[in-house]
Design a protein around this motif. Structure first.
Motif, short mmCIF file in Angstrom:
data_model
loop_
_atom_site.label_atom_id
_atom_site.label_comp_id
_atom_site.label_asym_id
_atom_site.label_seq_id
_atom_site.Cartn_x
_atom_site.Cartn_y
_atom_site.Cartn_z
N TYR A 166 0.82 -1.21 0.00
CA TYR A 166 0.00 0.00 0.00
C TYR A 166 0.85 1.26 0.00
O TYR A 166 1.63 1.50 0.93
N ASP A 167 0.75 2.04 -1.04
CA ASP A 167 1.41 3.33 -1.14
C ASP A 167 2.93 3.23 -1.22
O ASP A 167 3.62 4.24 -1.22
N PHE A 168 3.47 2.04 -1.30
CA PHE A 168 4.92 1.89 -1.32
C PHE A 168 5.51 2.48 -2.59
O PHE A 168 6.53 3.18 -2.57
N SER A 169 4.85 2.24 -3.72
CA SER A 169 5.44 2.71 -4.98
C SER A 169 5.41 4.24 -5.05
O SER A 169 6.33 4.86 -5.59
N ASN A 170 4.37 4.84 -4.51
CA ASN A 170 4.36 6.31 -4.41
C ASN A 170 5.56 6.81 -3.62
O ASN A 170 6.19 7.81 -3.97
N TYR A 171 5.84 6.09 -2.56
CA TYR A 171 6.93 6.46 -1.68
C TYR A 171 8.27 6.40 -2.43
O TYR A 171 9.09 7.33 -2.35
N VAL A 172 8.47 5.34 -3.17
CA VAL A 172 9.71 5.19 -3.95
C VAL A 172 9.78 6.28 -5.03
O VAL A 172 10.85 6.83 -5.31
N GLN A 173 8.62 6.57 -5.58
CA GLN A 173 8.54 7.63 -6.59
C GLN A 173 9.04 8.96 -6.01
O GLN A 173 9.82 9.67 -6.63
N ARG A 174 8.58 9.26 -4.83
CA ARG A 174 9.01 10.50 -4.16
C ARG A 174 10.53 10.49 -3.94
O ARG A 174 11.19 11.51 -4.13
N MET A 175 11.03 9.35 -3.56
CA MET A 175 12.48 9.21 -3.35
C MET A 175 13.23 9.52 -4.64
O MET A 175 14.26 10.19 -4.61
N LYS A 176 12.71 9.02 -5.74
CA LYS A 176 13.34 9.29 -7.04
C LYS A 176 13.44 10.78 -7.29
O LYS A 176 14.48 11.29 -7.73
N LYS A 177 12.36 11.47 -7.01
CA LYS A 177 12.35 12.92 -7.24
C LYS A 177 13.38 13.63 -6.37
O LYS A 177 14.11 14.51 -6.83
N ILE A 178 13.44 13.24 -5.13
CA ILE A 178 14.42 13.85 -4.22
C ILE A 178 15.84 13.65 -4.74
O ILE A 178 16.64 14.59 -4.79
N CYS A 179 16.13 12.43 -5.15
CA CYS A 179 17.50 12.12 -5.57
C CYS A 179 17.85 12.79 -6.89
O CYS A 179 19.02 13.09 -7.15
N ALA A 180 16.83 13.02 -7.72
CA ALA A 180 17.10 13.62 -9.03
C ALA A 180 17.43 15.11 -8.91
O ALA A 180 18.10 15.68 -9.76
N LYS A 181 16.95 15.72 -7.84
CA LYS A 181 17.17 17.17 -7.67
C LYS A 181 18.64 17.52 -7.57
O LYS A 181 19.45 16.74 -7.06
N ASP A 182 18.97 18.72 -8.03
CA ASP A 182 20.35 19.18 -7.96
C ASP A 182 20.53 20.00 -6.67
O ASP A 182 20.34 21.21 -6.66
N GLN A 183 20.87 19.28 -5.61
CA GLN A 183 20.99 19.95 -4.31
C GLN A 183 22.26 19.49 -3.61
O GLN A 183 22.76 18.40 -3.90
N PRO A 184 22.77 20.26 -2.68
CA PRO A 184 23.94 19.79 -1.94
C PRO A 184 23.59 18.53 -1.13
O PRO A 184 22.43 18.32 -0.77
N PHE A 185 24.60 17.73 -0.85
CA PHE A 185 24.38 16.45 -0.21
C PHE A 185 23.61 16.55 1.11
O PHE A 185 22.69 15.79 1.37
N GLU A 186 23.99 17.50 1.93
CA GLU A 186 23.33 17.64 3.23
C GLU A 186 21.82 17.84 3.07
O GLU A 186 21.03 17.23 3.79
#
Lengths: 213, 213
Positions: free
Chosen positions: A79-99
Motif C-alpha cells: 500500500y502506497d509503497f510505490s508512491n513512496y519510492v517515486q518521491r524518493m526518485k524525485k528527491i534524488c534527481a534534484k540538484d541539491q547539496p548532499f546535506e
DNA sequence: GAGTTTTTCTATAGATTTATAGAATTATTC
DNA sequence: GAATAATTCTATAAATCTATAGAAAAACTC
C-alpha cells in the motif's frame, strides 16, 4: 491515524464507473483497517474477525475485499509503497547539496511513517511472513529505494563532500535502519516530535558523535 | 545456531541435586528450541507442536517445561538478557577512551546477536506481544542498558571528546537501533562478516558520513 | 417500480490450537 | 530389585479460525 489522502494510487486503477469507484473507496478502507489490525496484533495474531470488526462488517463479508488473509497482508505491505519510492526518485534527481538531500530523504521517510504509520510498520515487521512469491514486488521496490540511496552517497563522495572511505552499501542499510527504528519509536510514542527527530537523525548520519578536531 | 554456553545462568539457579540439574539442562534446551521456532515463525505463527517437534518430544509434554506458550515467550525474551546487561556494565565501568568504549559496546551487542541470535531476535521482534505484566523485568533491563549508554555518552561530552550539542537520549536510542538493525541483517545473511559490520557501525556512529573540513 | 448488480449477512465445514488429565515409561534411590 | 520420583506419552475437551456457499438486503439502471 486515518491514513486517507493517497487513495489516489488505488482509486486511479479503478474505472470511472461509479460502481468501481465506490468499491475502490471501500477497498482502501479495508486495506487501512487491515493495516491497523496487523500493526497492532501482528499478522498471525490478528484474525479476519478483527479486521472485519474494525471495518464494521461481518467476518465473512471481508472476503468480498480480500481473496485471503495472506493477500490482505500483501496488499497492506504494498500500500502506497510505490508512491513512496517515486518521491524518493524525485528527491534524488534534484540538484541539491548532499546535506540537503540527506535531510530530504530522512524527512520523506519519517514523514511517511507518521502518515502511513500502520502500513509501514506492517511492511517492516510482518512482510517476511509472506511467502517469497508474494514478496517480489516489495523486494523490487525496496531494492530500488536502497540503490537510490547508495547512488546519492556515491555522488556525495564524487563531489568530495562525503568521506571516500565509507561503504555506500553499508551506510545505505544503516540509514534505512536508523529511520525505521525511529519510525517505530514515533509510532509508539506520541510525545515525540517528528521534525525534531528528523533533525537529529540526519545530524547523526552526517556528523556522527565525535567533536571535530 | 546452538546457543549453548551460557546455560550457566539457568543452571546456577538449580540446586546441586542431580535431578534438578538434569531438569535445568533440558529446560535450557526447551528455551532454545522455543527461541528458534519463535524467531522463525513469530510468536503467534508458532505452535506448541512446532516447539515440541523441535525438541523431539510430544506436544503435550512441552507443558512439563513451560506453564503456557506465553510463559515460553517470556522466558525466551529474558534468556541471557541479564548477563548481557552485566557485560555492558563492565564495559562502561572501564577507564578507556570514548572511541574504545563505543567499539566495545557495539562489539558486545553484535557479538551477542551472532551468538544468541534467536533469543535476541525474538526479544526485539516479539516481546510486545507479551502483556505488560510479563514485561516488567525486560523493561527494567532495557532501561538499565540504555541509561548506561547515555551515561557513557555524557562522560564523552564531559571529556570534550563527544560533541556537546548532541542529545544523549536520542543518540543512545539511535545506537541501539543501528545495532539491532544490523543484528537482524547478520541473522538473515550468513555472508556478512560480524567484525566488519562492527567496525562499520562504530565508525558511522563516531564519525558520520561527511568529510571533515 | 421491476429487473439487475453489488454488497453484506448467516451458517457452517473442516482444520487447528492450547491446555489438562491420567496412564505409561524411564530413571533414581535404598 | 522393589519403591519412589521424574519424565514423557496418549487422548481429548473446548475454543478458535479460515474460507465458502447461498440467502438476504441494498443500491443502481432504465
Amino acid at each position: 491515524m486515518t491514513e486517507s489522502s493517497s487513495a489516489d494510487a488505488v482509486l486511479a486503477t479503478a474505472n470511472v464507473v461509479p460502481h468501481r469507484k465506490k468499491y475502490a473507496r471501500k477497498k482502501i478502507a479495508a486495506i487501512e483497517a487491515a493495516a491497523r489490525v496487523f500493526a497492532d496484533k501482528g499478522f498471525h495474531g490478528a484474525t479476519t474477525q478483527d479486521i472485519a470488526a474494525e471495518m464494521g462488517i461481518q467476518q465473512g463479508s471481508l472476503y468480498y475485499y480480500f481473496k485471503s488473509k495472506e493477500a490482505a497482508l500483501q496488499e497492506v505491505c504494498e500500500y502506497d509503497f510505490s508512491n513512496y519510492v517515486q518521491r524518493m526518485k524525485k528527491i534524488c534527481a534534484k540538484d541539491q547539496p548532499f546535506e540537503a538531500k540527506m535531510l530530504a530523504i530522512v524527512t520523506s521517510h519519517l514523514t511517511n511513517y507518521s502518515q502511513k504509520s500502520n502500513a509501514m510498520k506492517v511492511h517492516n515487521e510482518q512482510r517476511l511472513y509472506l511467502p517469497a512469491e508474494r514478496r517480489v514486488v516489495l523486494k523490487e521496490l525496496g531494492t530500488t529505494y536502497r540503490r537510490l540511496l547508495e547512488q546519492t552517497l556515491a555522488e556525495g563522495i564524487a563531489q568530495g563532500l562525503v568521506r571516500n572511505d565509507i561503504d555506500t552499501h553499508f551506510v545505505a542499510y544503516s540509514i534505512i535502519g536508523i529511520c525505521n527504528s525511529w519510525g517505530a519509536n514515533l509510532f509508539r510514542d506520541d510525545s515525540l516530535d517528528v521534525f525534531e527527530t528528523i533533525e537529529q537523525c540526519s545530524d547523526l548520519i552526517l556528523y556522527g558523535t565525535l567533536n571535530k578536531r
